[in-house]
Design an enzyme around this catalytic site. Structure first.
Site, PDB file in Angstrom:
ATOM      1  N   ASP A  23       0.829  -1.203   0.000  1.00  0.00           N
ATOM      2  CA  ASP A  23       0.000   0.000   0.000  1.00  0.00           C
ATOM      3  C   ASP A  23       0.869   1.261   0.000  1.00  0.00           C
ATOM      4  O   ASP A  23       1.602   1.521   0.957  1.00  0.00           O
ATOM      5  CB  ASP A  23      -0.899   0.015   1.226  1.00  0.00           C
ATOM      6  CG  ASP A  23      -1.812  -1.200   1.304  1.00  0.00           C
ATOM      7  OD1 ASP A  23      -1.356  -2.312   0.997  1.00  0.00           O
ATOM      8  OD2 ASP A  23      -2.981  -1.036   1.712  1.00  0.00           O
ATOM      9  N   HIS A  25      -0.380   4.627  -0.668  1.00  0.00           N
ATOM     10  CA  HIS A  25      -1.106   5.745  -0.045  1.00  0.00           C
ATOM     11  C   HIS A  25      -0.429   7.090  -0.308  1.00  0.00           C
ATOM     12  O   HIS A  25      -0.211   7.882   0.621  1.00  0.00           O
ATOM     13  CB  HIS A  25      -1.251   5.516   1.456  1.00  0.00           C
ATOM     14  CG  HIS A  25      -2.366   4.596   1.835  1.00  0.00           C
ATOM     15  ND1 HIS A  25      -3.688   4.839   1.508  1.00  0.00           N
ATOM     16  CD2 HIS A  25      -2.359   3.417   2.510  1.00  0.00           C
ATOM     17  CE1 HIS A  25      -4.441   3.857   1.974  1.00  0.00           C
ATOM     18  NE2 HIS A  25      -3.656   2.972   2.580  1.00  0.00           N
ATOM     19  N   ASP A  51      -4.725   0.610  -2.912  1.00  0.00           N
ATOM     20  CA  ASP A  51      -4.560   1.719  -1.966  1.00  0.00           C
ATOM     21  C   ASP A  51      -3.344   2.568  -2.320  1.00  0.00           C
ATOM     22  O   ASP A  51      -2.504   2.874  -1.476  1.00  0.00           O
ATOM     23  CB  ASP A  51      -4.487   1.226  -0.519  1.00  0.00           C
ATOM     24  CG  ASP A  51      -5.849   0.893   0.063  1.00  0.00           C
ATOM     25  OD1 ASP A  51      -6.851   0.981  -0.674  1.00  0.00           O
ATOM     26  OD2 ASP A  51      -5.918   0.529   1.249  1.00  0.00           O
ATOM     27  N   ASN A  78      -9.714  -0.701  -1.233  1.00  0.00           N
ATOM     28  CA  ASN A  78     -10.899  -0.058  -0.668  1.00  0.00           C
ATOM     29  C   ASN A  78     -10.834   1.460  -0.773  1.00  0.00           C
ATOM     30  O   ASN A  78     -11.863   2.135  -0.925  1.00  0.00           O
ATOM     31  CB  ASN A  78     -11.107  -0.482   0.790  1.00  0.00           C
ATOM     32  CG  ASN A  78      -9.923  -0.181   1.680  1.00  0.00           C
ATOM     33  OD1 ASN A  78      -8.815  -0.665   1.430  1.00  0.00           O
ATOM     34  ND2 ASN A  78     -10.129   0.599   2.726  1.00  0.00           N
ATOM     35  N   HIS A  79      -9.633   2.033  -0.767  1.00  0.00           N
ATOM     36  CA  HIS A  79      -9.536   3.490  -0.887  1.00  0.00           C
ATOM     37  C   HIS A  79      -9.815   3.960  -2.311  1.00  0.00           C
ATOM     38  O   HIS A  79     -10.425   5.019  -2.500  1.00  0.00           O
ATOM     39  CB  HIS A  79      -8.165   3.970  -0.396  1.00  0.00           C
ATOM     40  CG  HIS A  79      -8.081   3.997   1.098  1.00  0.00           C
ATOM     41  ND1 HIS A  79      -8.318   5.119   1.849  1.00  0.00           N
ATOM     42  CD2 HIS A  79      -7.816   3.005   1.982  1.00  0.00           C
ATOM     43  CE1 HIS A  79      -8.192   4.836   3.135  1.00  0.00           C
ATOM     44  NE2 HIS A  79      -7.883   3.552   3.239  1.00  0.00           N
TER      45      HIS A  79
END
Length: 257
Positions: A23, A25, A51, A78-79
């Protein structure tokens, strides 16, 4: 989501290596450092566990890098799903989605939503199987639902573990997974990255919280990590709160006038 969800993408080809990164981010600088560490080149395949967006300083730079790189792929996190839903008006935004979307012009939102909706639930490469948060043992690999694999639902989603800290979903479907290809995923931090030697790798090592960004290099089964430069998530939240405070003062001054 408005688009038709893609369940499965198989990538074939004569790739020298598959490099699966955890991830991101929005930690785009750390991603660049990590790719330099592993000497990522045109004969390699780069895959994100999802993500890429939210919380970090450069989410759209990371997203555009994966979107535009011909030898890169990306599974739905999910993001990503939440950001697309906020754009479509079907999801209630948290601060991180609002902060993330404020970094690009509104005119670009719809195109990005369409792209994010096109991300697959599972990618299989010559060296690995990649998903975001989990697999559904009741479905074959090429029929996984992206809502499930992205582990949508926040704290309400419980991923049960066995006594060794290994997700039960993996134990239940291990025999049905391609032999010789480890499963790589992210979404949550676990007690260790190599959950089952040679078979299961949890690659979210909380880069945006100031820890590490991690990749698995295949077929060597070599783990590489680089330290995060700062706690990007905490800084992003402070930045967004400051922006909202300024807006509230501005709106209050206008109302008073």
């Amino acid at each position: 989501m408005n688009g038709i969800p893609i369940l499965f993408r198989r990538i074939d080809g004569r790739f020298r290596r598959t490099i699966v990164v955890g991830d991101v981010h929005g930690c785009f600088a750390e991603l660049g450092q990590l790719l330099a560490e592993v000497h990522f080149g045109k004969h390699d395949l780069l895959v994100s566990v999802g993500d890429l967006l939210d919380r970090g300083p450069e989410p759209w730079e990371a997203a555009a890098f994966f979107r535009d790189k011909p030898n890169a792929a990306w599974v739905l996190g999910n993001h990503e799903r939440r950001v697309a839903g906020v754009i479509r008006g079907t999801s209630h935004p948290a601060w991180s989605q609002l902060h993330c979307l404020s970094k690009i012009p509104p005119a670009e939102h719809a195109a990005w939503a369409s792209f994010l909706e096109s991300l697959p639930a599972v990618v299989e490469t010559p060296h690995a199987v990649v998903t975001h948060g989990r697999l559904d043992p009741s479905k074959p690999l090429d029929a996984q639902e992206p809502y499930y694999t992205a582990a949508v639902g926040g704290a309400g989603v419980k991923i049960e573990l066995d006594a060794d800290g290994v997700p039960l979903w993996f134990r239940e479907m291990e025999r049905d997974l391609p032999q010789g290809k480890p499963v790589c995923f992210g979404h949550l931090t676990y007690s260790r990255v190599e959950l089952v030697p040679g078979r299961l790798y949890a690659l979210d090592t909380a880069a945006c919280a100031g820890n590490y960004l991690t990749a698995l290099v295949l077929p060597e089964m070599h783990l590489v990590s680089v330290p995060a430069r700062r706690n990007h998530a905490a800084e992003a939240r402070q930045e967004w709160q400051a922006a909202m405070s300024r807006r509230a003062r501005r709106d209050g001054a206008v109302g008073a006038g």
